[in-house]
Design a protein around this motif. Structure first.
Motif, PDB file in Angstrom:
ATOM      1  N   PHE A 190       0.850  -1.193   0.000  1.00  0.00           N
ATOM      2  CA  PHE A 190       0.000   0.000   0.000  1.00  0.00           C
ATOM      3  C   PHE A 190       0.888   1.247   0.000  1.00  0.00           C
ATOM      4  O   PHE A 190       1.706   1.434   0.901  1.00  0.00           O
ATOM      5  CB  PHE A 190      -0.934   0.031   1.229  1.00  0.00           C
ATOM      6  N   GLY A 191       0.718   2.105  -1.014  1.00  0.00           N
ATOM      7  CA  GLY A 191       1.604   3.274  -1.154  1.00  0.00           C
ATOM      8  C   GLY A 191       2.948   2.818  -1.690  1.00  0.00           C
ATOM      9  O   GLY A 191       4.005   3.209  -1.197  1.00  0.00           O
ATOM     10  N   CYS A 192       2.889   1.994  -2.747  1.00  0.00           N
ATOM     11  CA  CYS A 192       4.095   1.301  -3.248  1.00  0.00           C
ATOM     12  C   CYS A 192       5.095   2.239  -3.901  1.00  0.00           C
ATOM     13  O   CYS A 192       6.254   1.874  -4.085  1.00  0.00           O
ATOM     14  CB  CYS A 192       3.687   0.213  -4.231  1.00  0.00           C
ATOM     15  N   GLY A 193       4.670   3.454  -4.284  1.00  0.00           N
ATOM     16  CA  GLY A 193       5.579   4.349  -4.997  1.00  0.00           C
ATOM     17  C   GLY A 193       6.071   3.697  -6.274  1.00  0.00           C
ATOM     18  O   GLY A 193       5.294   3.067  -7.011  1.00  0.00           O
ATOM     19  N   VAL A 194       7.376   3.791  -6.522  1.00  0.00           N
ATOM     20  CA  VAL A 194       7.935   3.190  -7.743  1.00  0.00           C
ATOM     21  C   VAL A 194       8.184   1.689  -7.587  1.00  0.00           C
ATOM     22  O   VAL A 194       8.703   1.041  -8.479  1.00  0.00           O
ATOM     23  CB  VAL A 194       9.247   3.896  -8.165  1.00  0.00           C
ATOM     24  N   GLY A 195       7.832   1.140  -6.437  1.00  0.00           N
ATOM     25  CA  GLY A 195       7.965  -0.312  -6.241  1.00  0.00           C
ATOM     26  C   GLY A 195       9.303  -0.724  -5.652  1.00  0.00           C
ATOM     27  O   GLY A 195       9.723  -1.868  -5.806  1.00  0.00           O
ATOM     28  N   ARG A 196       9.911   0.187  -4.905  1.00  0.00           N
ATOM     29  CA  ARG A 196      11.234  -0.068  -4.311  1.00  0.00           C
ATOM     30  C   ARG A 196      11.245  -1.362  -3.489  1.00  0.00           C
ATOM     31  O   ARG A 196      12.098  -2.227  -3.688  1.00  0.00           O
ATOM     32  CB  ARG A 196      11.578   1.140  -3.426  1.00  0.00           C
ATOM     33  N   LEU A 197      10.300  -1.518  -2.557  1.00  0.00           N
ATOM     34  CA  LEU A 197      10.288  -2.716  -1.714  1.00  0.00           C
ATOM     35  C   LEU A 197       9.778  -3.929  -2.478  1.00  0.00           C
ATOM     36  O   LEU A 197      10.170  -5.061  -2.205  1.00  0.00           O
ATOM     37  CB  LEU A 197       9.412  -2.492  -0.473  1.00  0.00           C
ATOM     38  N   THR A 256      -0.363  -0.725  -4.828  1.00  0.00           N
ATOM     39  CA  THR A 256      -1.380   0.301  -5.010  1.00  0.00           C
ATOM     40  C   THR A 256      -0.817   1.631  -4.528  1.00  0.00           C
ATOM     41  O   THR A 256      -0.050   1.679  -3.558  1.00  0.00           O
ATOM     42  CB  THR A 256      -2.702  -0.066  -4.282  1.00  0.00           C
ATOM     43  N   ASP A 257      -1.163   2.711  -5.238  1.00  0.00           N
ATOM     44  CA  ASP A 257      -0.651   4.035  -4.876  1.00  0.00           C
ATOM     45  C   ASP A 257      -1.615   5.083  -5.427  1.00  0.00           C
ATOM     46  O   ASP A 257      -2.274   4.863  -6.452  1.00  0.00           O
ATOM     47  CB  ASP A 257       0.749   4.244  -5.480  1.00  0.00           C
ATOM     48  N   VAL A 258      -1.663   6.229  -4.759  1.00  0.00           N
ATOM     49  CA  VAL A 258      -2.552   7.305  -5.196  1.00  0.00           C
ATOM     50  C   VAL A 258      -1.962   8.087  -6.371  1.00  0.00           C
ATOM     51  O   VAL A 258      -2.677   8.839  -7.039  1.00  0.00           O
ATOM     52  CB  VAL A 258      -2.856   8.242  -3.993  1.00  0.00           C
ATOM     53  N   SER A 259      -0.670   7.893  -6.629  1.00  0.00           N
ATOM     54  CA  SER A 259      -0.001   8.689  -7.664  1.00  0.00           C
ATOM     55  C   SER A 259       0.116   7.902  -8.972  1.00  0.00           C
ATOM     56  O   SER A 259       0.809   6.887  -9.036  1.00  0.00           O
ATOM     57  CB  SER A 259       1.398   9.096  -7.177  1.00  0.00           C
ATOM     58  N   GLY A 301      -7.747   5.599  -4.717  1.00  0.00           N
ATOM     59  CA  GLY A 301      -8.461   6.875  -4.677  1.00  0.00           C
ATOM     60  C   GLY A 301      -7.994   7.742  -3.514  1.00  0.00           C
ATOM     61  O   GLY A 301      -8.542   8.815  -3.286  1.00  0.00           O
ATOM     62  N   GLY A 302      -6.996   7.289  -2.760  1.00  0.00           N
ATOM     63  CA  GLY A 302      -6.473   8.049  -1.622  1.00  0.00           C
ATOM     64  C   GLY A 302      -6.925   7.473  -0.291  1.00  0.00           C
ATOM     65  O   GLY A 302      -6.253   7.627   0.718  1.00  0.00           O
ATOM     66  N   GLY A 303      -8.060   6.759  -0.296  1.00  0.00           N
ATOM     67  CA  GLY A 303      -8.556   6.153   0.940  1.00  0.00           C
ATOM     68  C   GLY A 303      -8.891   4.689   0.730  1.00  0.00           C
ATOM     69  O   GLY A 303      -9.676   4.120   1.480  1.00  0.00           O
ATOM     70  N   SER A 337       2.827  -1.607   4.362  1.00  0.00           N
ATOM     71  CA  SER A 337       2.940  -0.214   3.940  1.00  0.00           C
ATOM     72  C   SER A 337       4.119   0.431   4.647  1.00  0.00           C
ATOM     73  O   SER A 337       4.214   0.411   5.875  1.00  0.00           O
ATOM     74  CB  SER A 337       1.647   0.540   4.287  1.00  0.00           C
ATOM     75  N   GLN A 338       5.014   0.963   3.860  1.00  0.00           N
ATOM     76  CA  GLN A 338       6.247   1.556   4.399  1.00  0.00           C
ATOM     77  C   GLN A 338       6.341   3.004   3.923  1.00  0.00           C
ATOM     78  O   GLN A 338       6.132   3.281   2.736  1.00  0.00           O
ATOM     79  CB  GLN A 338       7.437   0.725   3.866  1.00  0.00           C
ATOM     80  N   LEU A 339       6.620   3.910   4.848  1.00  0.00           N
ATOM     81  CA  LEU A 339       6.826   5.330   4.517  1.00  0.00           C
ATOM     82  C   LEU A 339       5.634   5.916   3.769  1.00  0.00           C
ATOM     83  O   LEU A 339       5.789   6.696   2.837  1.00  0.00           O
ATOM     84  CB  LEU A 339       8.118   5.519   3.681  1.00  0.00           C
ATOM     85  N   CYS A 340       4.440   5.516   4.140  1.00  0.00           N
ATOM     86  CA  CYS A 340       3.237   6.032   3.475  1.00  0.00           C
ATOM     87  C   CYS A 340       2.211   6.534   4.488  1.00  0.00           C
ATOM     88  O   CYS A 340       1.811   7.697   4.428  1.00  0.00           O
ATOM     89  CB  CYS A 340       2.628   4.947   2.582  1.00  0.00           C
TER      90      CYS A 340
HETATM   91  C1  SAM Z   1       7.719   8.193   0.456  1.00  0.00           C
HETATM   92  S1  SAM Z   1       6.830   7.324  -0.749  1.00  0.00           S
HETATM   93  C2  SAM Z   1       7.180   5.652  -0.251  1.00  0.00           C
HETATM   94  C3  SAM Z   1       7.044   4.678  -1.385  1.00  0.00           C
HETATM   95  C4  SAM Z   1       7.356   3.227  -1.016  1.00  0.00           C
HETATM   96  N1  SAM Z   1       6.449   2.723   0.004  1.00  0.00           N
HETATM   97  C5  SAM Z   1       8.770   3.089  -0.552  1.00  0.00           C
HETATM   98  O1  SAM Z   1       9.004   2.817   0.637  1.00  0.00           O
HETATM   99  O2  SAM Z   1       9.660   3.239  -1.383  1.00  0.00           O
HETATM  100  C6  SAM Z   1       5.129   7.555  -0.238  1.00  0.00           C
HETATM  101  C7  SAM Z   1       4.134   6.982  -1.243  1.00  0.00           C
HETATM  102  O3  SAM Z   1       2.832   6.986  -0.631  1.00  0.00           O
HETATM  103  C8  SAM Z   1       1.891   7.368  -1.623  1.00  0.00           C
HETATM  104  N2  SAM Z   1       0.695   7.872  -0.944  1.00  0.00           N
HETATM  105  C9  SAM Z   1       0.583   8.990  -0.187  1.00  0.00           C
HETATM  106  N3  SAM Z   1      -0.670   9.137   0.246  1.00  0.00           N
HETATM  107  C10 SAM Z   1      -1.380   8.063  -0.218  1.00  0.00           C
HETATM  108  C11 SAM Z   1      -2.747   7.649  -0.104  1.00  0.00           C
HETATM  109  N4  SAM Z   1      -3.639   8.365   0.588  1.00  0.00           N
HETATM  110  N5  SAM Z   1      -3.115   6.500  -0.702  1.00  0.00           N
HETATM  111  C12 SAM Z   1      -2.212   5.763  -1.414  1.00  0.00           C
HETATM  112  N6  SAM Z   1      -0.911   6.120  -1.580  1.00  0.00           N
HETATM  113  C13 SAM Z   1      -0.502   7.253  -0.976  1.00  0.00           C
HETATM  114  C14 SAM Z   1       2.648   8.430  -2.438  1.00  0.00           C
HETATM  115  O4  SAM Z   1       2.058   8.632  -3.709  1.00  0.00           O
HETATM  116  C15 SAM Z   1       4.041   7.833  -2.500  1.00  0.00           C
HETATM  117  O5  SAM Z   1       4.218   7.018  -3.627  1.00  0.00           O
END
Ligand code: SAM
Length: 238
Positions: free
Chosen positions: A39-46, A60-63, A85-87, A102-105
């Motif tokens: 959840f909040g995978c970003g570019v898929g680092r993990l 899944t990610d909002v961006s 959708g953010g939620g 979910s890490q750093l999200c």
């Molecule tokens: C700092 S990045 C971390 C990405 C990844 N988890 C990592 O550790 O590399 C935070 C990510 O959370 C996503 N994000 C922030 N708010 C969110 C939300 N409400 N729902 C889903 N994704 C969200 C951002 O788009 C971003 O890709």
């Protein structure tokens, strides 16, 4: 790795020691076909590391922009990605995942109401017996009234944060524990919090404002797997 270890312990998939080598061995010994959602995978680092270890991982990610990078990564070609959708977890399948992590999200989501919506959607995405694990920054030296603006405490419901990448974060403090538990315990069982401290000389142990923080790894199960196991052992003992 902590998340996989925790899952193994809850599901009795393998007996795991505390050291990294045996945790790695236990992760590899987890049942085949384990399905994970980031959840909040970003570019898929993990996700890259988990895919390299043989796990099936979706993201899944909002961006849309982050997801476009992830989809273009050949190492993640077998993964599915869902726009949140953010939620919520987007159109990811319901009742499907063994672990949602979910890490750093979550720390970047300043609204308690939105975090609660996310927890509910994560619960829907998990299979019975699955687990959710996420990380937050924990500030052992502060209480919620001392969290410096523009950051917010766990109870705040800020919908108009400037951005989702540390501009306005949620800072988790010890006095917010009852609220955190209230948000999780209606959905998840066997909720646990592990505080991971940095050594005092680590560069990472402070951030802006010079305030020391730790990582909190918070997890819960969809079902009473751990409690059932503990009480079964107690019954056997009696
Ligand atoms: C700092 S990045 C971390 C990405 C990844 N988890 C990592 O550790 O590399 C935070 C990510 O959370 C996503 N994000 C922030 N708010 C969110 C939300 N409400 N729902 C889903 N994704 C969200 C951002 O788009 C971003 O890709």
């Amino acid at each position: 790795m902590y998340m996989l270890n925790d899952y193994a312990l809850r599901t009795q998939s393998a007996l795991v020691g505390a050291d990294l080598t045996s945790m790695l061995a236990a992760a590899v010994a987890l049942p085949e076909g384990l399905r994970l959602l980031d959840f909040g995978c970003g570019v898929g680092r993990l996700m890259e590391a988990l895919v390299a270890s043989g796990f099936s991982v979706d993201g899944t990610d909002v961006s849309e922009e982050m997801l476009a990078f992830a989809r273009a990564n050949p190492k993640l070609s077998k993964c599915s990605f869902y726009l949140s959708g953010g939620g919520d977890c987007g159109d990811s399948p319901r009742g499907h995942y063994d672990i949602v992590y979910s890490q750093l999200c979550i720390q970047h989501i300043a609204s308690r109401q939105i975090r609660k919506e996310i927890f509910s959607s994560v619960h829907d995405a998990l299979k019975p017996g699955g687990m959710f694990s996420f990380q937050l920054h924990f500030y052992p030296g502060l209480d919620s009234k001392e969290v410096p603006l523009p950051h917010v405490s766990w109870d705040s419901d800020k919908f108009d944060a400037l951005g989702t990448n540390s501009e306005e974060d949620v800072w988790f403090t010890a006095d917010a524990l009852p609220s955190l538990m209230a948000d999780l315990s209606g959905l998840f069982q066997d909720v646990r919090i592990q505080i991971v401290d940095f050594p005092a000389n680590a560069e990472l142990h402070t951030e802006a404002y010079g305030v020391r923080f730790s990582h909190a790894i918070i997890s819960g199960s969809k079902g009473f797997s751990l409690a059932q196991r503990v009480y079964a052992e107690m019954r056997e003992d009696s």
